[in-house]
Motif scaffolding. Sequence first.
Motif, PDB file in Angstrom:
ATOM      1  N   SER B 374       0.940  -1.131   0.101  1.00 47.32           N
ATOM      2  CA  SER B 374      -0.006   0.060  -0.101  1.00 47.32           C
ATOM      3  C   SER B 374       1.062   1.111  -0.157  1.00 47.32           C
ATOM      4  O   SER B 374       0.766   2.356  -0.838  1.00 47.32           O
ATOM      5  CB  SER B 374      -1.011   0.151   1.226  1.00 47.32           C
ATOM      6  N   ALA B 375       1.784   1.076   0.778  1.00 44.46           N
ATOM      7  CA  ALA B 375       2.966   2.639   0.752  1.00 44.46           C
ATOM      8  C   ALA B 375       3.308   2.658  -0.525  1.00 44.46           C
ATOM      9  O   ALA B 375       3.360   3.830  -1.041  1.00 44.46           O
ATOM     10  CB  ALA B 375       3.922   2.348   1.723  1.00 44.46           C
ATOM     11  N   PHE B 376       3.846   1.567  -1.353  1.00 48.34           N
ATOM     12  CA  PHE B 376       4.301   1.785  -2.412  1.00 48.34           C
ATOM     13  C   PHE B 376       3.319   2.277  -3.411  1.00 48.34           C
ATOM     14  O   PHE B 376       3.850   3.317  -4.333  1.00 48.34           O
ATOM     15  CB  PHE B 376       5.081   0.430  -3.119  1.00 48.34           C
ATOM     16  N   MET B 377       2.164   1.776  -3.244  1.00 43.69           N
ATOM     17  CA  MET B 377       0.970   2.128  -4.287  1.00 43.69           C
ATOM     18  C   MET B 377       0.691   3.898  -3.849  1.00 43.69           C
ATOM     19  O   MET B 377       0.714   4.529  -5.088  1.00 43.69           O
ATOM     20  CB  MET B 377      -0.179   1.369  -3.990  1.00 43.69           C
ATOM     21  N   LEU B 378       0.608   4.126  -2.844  1.00 53.94           N
ATOM     22  CA  LEU B 378       0.548   5.687  -2.506  1.00 53.94           C
ATOM     23  C   LEU B 378       1.622   6.419  -3.196  1.00 53.94           C
ATOM     24  O   LEU B 378       1.309   7.404  -3.991  1.00 53.94           O
ATOM     25  CB  LEU B 378       0.557   5.894  -1.203  1.00 53.94           C
ATOM     26  N   ALA B 379       2.735   5.951  -3.110  1.00 53.30           N
ATOM     27  CA  ALA B 379       4.000   6.637  -3.677  1.00 53.30           C
ATOM     28  C   ALA B 379       3.971   6.586  -5.167  1.00 53.30           C
ATOM     29  O   ALA B 379       4.175   7.721  -5.747  1.00 53.30           O
ATOM     30  CB  ALA B 379       5.281   5.904  -3.061  1.00 53.30           C
ATOM     31  N   ILE B 380       3.606   5.504  -5.577  1.00 54.40           N
ATOM     32  CA  ILE B 380       3.496   5.678  -7.087  1.00 54.40           C
ATOM     33  C   ILE B 380       2.281   6.476  -7.660  1.00 54.40           C
ATOM     34  O   ILE B 380       2.535   7.137  -8.746  1.00 54.40           O
ATOM     35  CB  ILE B 380       3.168   3.995  -7.646  1.00 54.40           C
ATOM     36  N   SER B 381       1.376   6.477  -6.893  1.00 54.36           N
ATOM     37  CA  SER B 381       0.040   7.409  -7.459  1.00 54.36           C
ATOM     38  C   SER B 381       0.532   8.767  -7.236  1.00 54.36           C
ATOM     39  O   SER B 381       0.079   9.490  -8.150  1.00 54.36           O
ATOM     40  CB  SER B 381      -1.062   7.318  -6.289  1.00 54.36           C
ATOM     41  N   ARG B 382       1.372   9.166  -6.290  1.00 51.57           N
ATOM     42  CA  ARG B 382       1.987  10.457  -6.151  1.00 51.57           C
ATOM     43  C   ARG B 382       2.864  10.674  -7.035  1.00 51.57           C
ATOM     44  O   ARG B 382       2.532  11.968  -7.939  1.00 51.57           O
ATOM     45  CB  ARG B 382       2.636  10.636  -4.737  1.00 51.57           C
ATOM     46  N   ALA B 383       3.601   9.750  -7.527  1.00 53.06           N
ATOM     47  CA  ALA B 383       4.507  10.092  -8.529  1.00 53.06           C
ATOM     48  C   ALA B 383       3.908  10.097 -10.002  1.00 53.06           C
ATOM     49  O   ALA B 383       4.232  11.169 -10.793  1.00 53.06           O
ATOM     50  CB  ALA B 383       5.608   8.979  -8.631  1.00 53.06           C
ATOM     51  N   ILE B 384       2.834   9.602 -10.203  1.00 48.88           N
ATOM     52  CA  ILE B 384       2.281   9.573 -11.620  1.00 48.88           C
ATOM     53  C   ILE B 384       1.466  10.765 -11.706  1.00 48.88           C
ATOM     54  O   ILE B 384       1.535  11.585 -12.611  1.00 48.88           O
ATOM     55  CB  ILE B 384       1.165   8.431 -11.617  1.00 48.88           C
ATOM     56  N   GLY B 385       0.946  11.275 -10.429  1.00 49.57           N
ATOM     57  CA  GLY B 385       0.022  12.444 -10.358  1.00 49.57           C
ATOM     58  C   GLY B 385       1.036  13.822 -10.368  1.00 49.57           C
ATOM     59  O   GLY B 385       0.313  14.970 -10.746  1.00 49.57           O
ATOM     60  N   GLU B 386       2.089  13.640  -9.857  1.00 45.26           N
ATOM     61  CA  GLU B 386       3.074  14.960  -9.710  1.00 45.26           C
ATOM     62  C   GLU B 386       3.350  15.636 -10.834  1.00 45.26           C
ATOM     63  O   GLU B 386       3.364  15.028 -12.144  1.00 45.26           O
ATOM     64  CB  GLU B 386       4.336  14.253  -8.993  1.00 45.26           C
ATOM     65  N   THR B 387       3.201  16.973 -11.065  1.00 46.50           N
ATOM     66  CA  THR B 387       3.424  17.751 -11.900  1.00 46.50           C
ATOM     67  C   THR B 387       4.668  18.755 -11.947  1.00 46.50           C
ATOM     68  O   THR B 387       5.332  18.886 -12.977  1.00 46.50           O
ATOM     69  CB  THR B 387       2.204  18.682 -12.040  1.00 46.50           C
ATOM     70  N   MET B 388       4.606  19.664 -10.832  1.00 43.98           N
ATOM     71  CA  MET B 388       5.609  20.588 -10.901  1.00 43.98           C
ATOM     72  C   MET B 388       6.830  20.243 -11.120  1.00 43.98           C
ATOM     73  O   MET B 388       7.682  20.939 -11.998  1.00 43.98           O
ATOM     74  CB  MET B 388       5.484  21.438  -9.546  1.00 43.98           C
ATOM     75  N   ILE B 389       7.465  19.002 -10.616  1.00 44.94           N
ATOM     76  CA  ILE B 389       8.815  18.828 -10.697  1.00 44.94           C
ATOM     77  C   ILE B 389       9.026  18.396 -12.468  1.00 44.94           C
ATOM     78  O   ILE B 389      10.138  18.896 -12.836  1.00 44.94           O
ATOM     79  CB  ILE B 389       9.066  17.306  -9.740  1.00 44.94           C
ATOM     80  N   VAL B 390       8.131  17.566 -12.856  1.00 50.85           N
ATOM     81  CA  VAL B 390       8.182  17.380 -14.252  1.00 50.85           C
ATOM     82  C   VAL B 390       8.179  18.551 -14.990  1.00 50.85           C
ATOM     83  O   VAL B 390       9.090  18.558 -15.895  1.00 50.85           O
ATOM     84  CB  VAL B 390       7.121  16.541 -14.542  1.00 50.85           C
ATOM     85  N   VAL B 391       7.433  19.438 -14.812  1.00 49.27           N
ATOM     86  CA  VAL B 391       7.125  20.623 -15.655  1.00 49.27           C
ATOM     87  C   VAL B 391       8.661  21.394 -15.502  1.00 49.27           C
ATOM     88  O   VAL B 391       9.091  21.732 -16.801  1.00 49.27           O
ATOM     89  CB  VAL B 391       6.107  21.649 -15.222  1.00 49.27           C
ATOM     90  N   MET B 392       9.152  21.343 -14.602  1.00 49.34           N
ATOM     91  CA  MET B 392      10.518  22.137 -14.365  1.00 49.34           C
ATOM     92  C   MET B 392      11.867  21.473 -14.980  1.00 49.34           C
ATOM     93  O   MET B 392      12.587  21.965 -15.552  1.00 49.34           O
ATOM     94  CB  MET B 392      10.846  22.702 -12.944  1.00 49.34           C
ATOM     95  N   ALA B 393      11.667  19.987 -14.555  1.00 49.42           N
ATOM     96  CA  ALA B 393      12.913  19.332 -15.071  1.00 49.42           C
ATOM     97  C   ALA B 393      12.820  18.428 -16.034  1.00 49.42           C
ATOM     98  O   ALA B 393      13.873  18.217 -16.698  1.00 49.42           O
ATOM     99  CB  ALA B 393      13.397  18.524 -13.697  1.00 49.42           C
ATOM    100  N   ALA B 394      11.546  18.039 -16.691  1.00 49.05           N
ATOM    101  CA  ALA B 394      11.682  16.951 -17.763  1.00 49.05           C
ATOM    102  C   ALA B 394      11.453  17.601 -18.977  1.00 49.05           C
ATOM    103  O   ALA B 394      11.319  16.908 -20.006  1.00 49.05           O
ATOM    104  CB  ALA B 394      10.807  15.783 -17.309  1.00 49.05           C
ATOM    105  N   GLY B 395      10.719  18.835 -19.044  1.00 50.63           N
ATOM    106  CA  GLY B 395      10.388  19.433 -20.356  1.00 50.63           C
ATOM    107  C   GLY B 395       9.049  19.151 -20.894  1.00 50.63           C
ATOM    108  O   GLY B 395       8.298  18.466 -20.255  1.00 50.63           O
ATOM    109  N   LEU B 396       8.919  19.756 -21.936  1.00 51.24           N
ATOM    110  CA  LEU B 396       7.578  19.562 -22.813  1.00 51.24           C
ATOM    111  C   LEU B 396       7.680  18.592 -23.858  1.00 51.24           C
ATOM    112  O   LEU B 396       6.495  18.332 -24.365  1.00 51.24           O
ATOM    113  CB  LEU B 396       7.099  21.154 -23.044  1.00 51.24           C
ATOM    114  N   ALA B 397       8.918  18.393 -24.438  1.00 56.46           N
ATOM    115  CA  ALA B 397       8.900  17.603 -25.586  1.00 56.46           C
ATOM    116  C   ALA B 397       8.370  16.135 -25.348  1.00 56.46           C
ATOM    117  O   ALA B 397       8.839  15.458 -24.660  1.00 56.46           O
ATOM    118  CB  ALA B 397      10.524  17.527 -26.032  1.00 56.46           C
ATOM    119  N   ALA B 398       7.324  15.943 -26.392  1.00 58.17           N
ATOM    120  CA  ALA B 398       6.613  14.361 -26.282  1.00 58.17           C
ATOM    121  C   ALA B 398       7.562  13.668 -26.967  1.00 58.17           C
ATOM    122  O   ALA B 398       7.041  13.274 -28.242  1.00 58.17           O
ATOM    123  CB  ALA B 398       5.468  14.783 -26.733  1.00 58.17           C
TER     124      ALA B 398
END
Lengths: 273, 463
Positions: B374-398
Amino acid sequence: MDMTVANRIEAERLAPVTTAAKPAKVTAKDVNVYYGEKHALKHVNVDIPDRGVMSFIGPSGCGKSTFLRCINRMNDTISSCKVTGLITIDNQDIYDPALDVVQLRARVGMVFQKPNPFPKSIYDNVAYGPRIHGLANNKSELDQIVTASLEKAGLWGEVKDRLQDSGTGLSGGQQQRLCIARAIAVNPEVILMDEPCSALDPIATAKIETLIDDLRSNYCIIIVTHSMQQAARVSQRTAFFHLGTLVEEGPTEQIFSMPHDQRTQDYITGRFG
Amino acid sequence: MTVAYFAVLAALTFAAYAVAVRRSSAIAVAGPVRLHSLPAYHGLLAASVVLVPMLLIYLIGSQLVTTLATSNALSQFPADVQSDVMKSGSALRDVRNLAAGQHSGDASPVLTSAAATYSAWLERGTYAIYGAGILAAFLGLAMSLASIKPSFRARTHFESVVNIVLMACAGVAILTTIGIVASVFTETMRFFFDPAIKGRPGVLEFLFGTEWNPQQAMRADQGDIKSAYGFIPLLTGTLLITFIAICVAGPLGLLSAIYLAEYATPKMRKYAKPVLEILAGIPTVVLGFFAALTVAPLVRGAGASIGLDVASESALAAGLVMGMMIIPFISSLSDDVINAVPQSLRDGAFALGATKSETIKQVVLPAALPGIVSAFMLAISRAIGETMIVVMAAGLAANLTINPLDAVTTITVQIKTILVGDQEFDSAKTLAAFALGFVLFFVTLILNFIAQRFVRKYREQYD
């Protein structure tokens, strides 16, 4: 543990002359246990013979379980606990720093007050000890150990068709016999039982008591019990603890019929405790 | 006026409580028979009989009144305004503004009269609500006072009030969830099937397309811009970053949980656990610029030093920082479940001669497995739903890639990009965000389902 040479000499001076008929398997000399500041066990001296049942009786908080847990060093898991004095098994000091506590616990099995089977299959519960100690070289040897242990614990007939079912699905009495089978599987010399029947109904209790009686020809069994009837039924020797001291120890019949000490007399006649 | 209503509501509630307590106490003192329930229960029951109807009448009534006022005001407009959703919406806005005295410019006669109707209905309706509410309150009070008898089981009746209140709270949460899913679902259906939307993709094209380029022609002379709504690059980007994050957070989180629960001294645990949990309190936007400004250049530099070409915005940098972010979820929850494993199981293993690490590996962790998953699932859900870090660090190029050194983008980042700025809700580009949201919801749901199946299969249930 904290054994200096002076302590050891002192301990030996205080030790009583042993009167047990058989040679002692477990010997305690001037054992003291402290939980932090609390002096829980005071100057305990006792010889426990091999191949027989010794019971520890006494009111709650008298130190009998504490002493039992010294014999396989389970008290090591409590950080505030300090043990002084000498406890030997086959004349070997079990608190010797050179001794491997893991090996000691393989020689001294333990059965707890509340049945605590692992949440694994019945087979895996019994096979757990042999596996970690490498007692079986292959699957068929392991099967033999599991079968033999369950047979000795009187559980084989009830579970032989469902060895892969969870151990926690058994009834309380069956669980406790499973725990005994689990302890036997590592081939211990001494088996400690801490009120093994206190969570069981009378029928399950009777089964465990029969089992203890069967096992005593092969093991040195030490049982802590609140029930004086149980002590009288299963044990050959009895030790009475009170307020952290071992008051009196002797053949069970003698302890229950003509105790030497007034406190023992009061306890077995139900005047306190 | 609303304030006054709620003041009356509060006053009547307290009054009901006080009066009922006094009444029942008087009976208890005077009479020869014992009250079934303590006076406080009579008071609580009377108070809830006053409070609940007044609240319900207000909540339901104000909805009803607004609906009535709106439809009556609208009926004054010409038929073509009434039938067109856009026109009637704008007419209603004007009506409300005028009624509130905020309309700028001259109002047409139709608008003026509609606004007058609207205000009149609203005013009448509001008075009706207040009247009905207060009437209901007094009725309830009278009924509960009349029922105060020694044999009246106020204590039992109050249990059903508690039951209803708790059920209502649970209901709000459940209905909200259903509402959100339903609204996202409707918009998604529009995106796929509404013929009025230009440039919408087919369902298969969306689910299996490998190109994501939600451009929209803004002017007529740009008419040849071809937009593409292939979802696969976003999914791979999301999964790639989540995978990197779990690779970082899984071992670190679980091992630190084992340390905290089994090895650390109580004092160490007392200080270390809160410090670890502070990590969960860092706003993700802060973590985001940490990722973009510190970690990304480090990754790039490290890659360059061993001859690898790393994009300045890389999945690796975003994944690493996201991993840091979810460590506390895994460590803190796992620590709790490991602690919940009964000591008797550990004692049993120790007594058989198992070492500490054997006990943990073979007995404690299997018993704690459901909680750890359950702890891992919660963490994965958080990671999938996370936006700000990815916006800033991973870019927009699909980019469709599984190379962690490339720039990728995720579902959440695209939703955010689409919905920032001015929107028109009849374009495929905007509606694509709802489709993405729906698929995201679905992915998380499937992950949860798999995790539950996994737990059911491998759990070792103690006690």
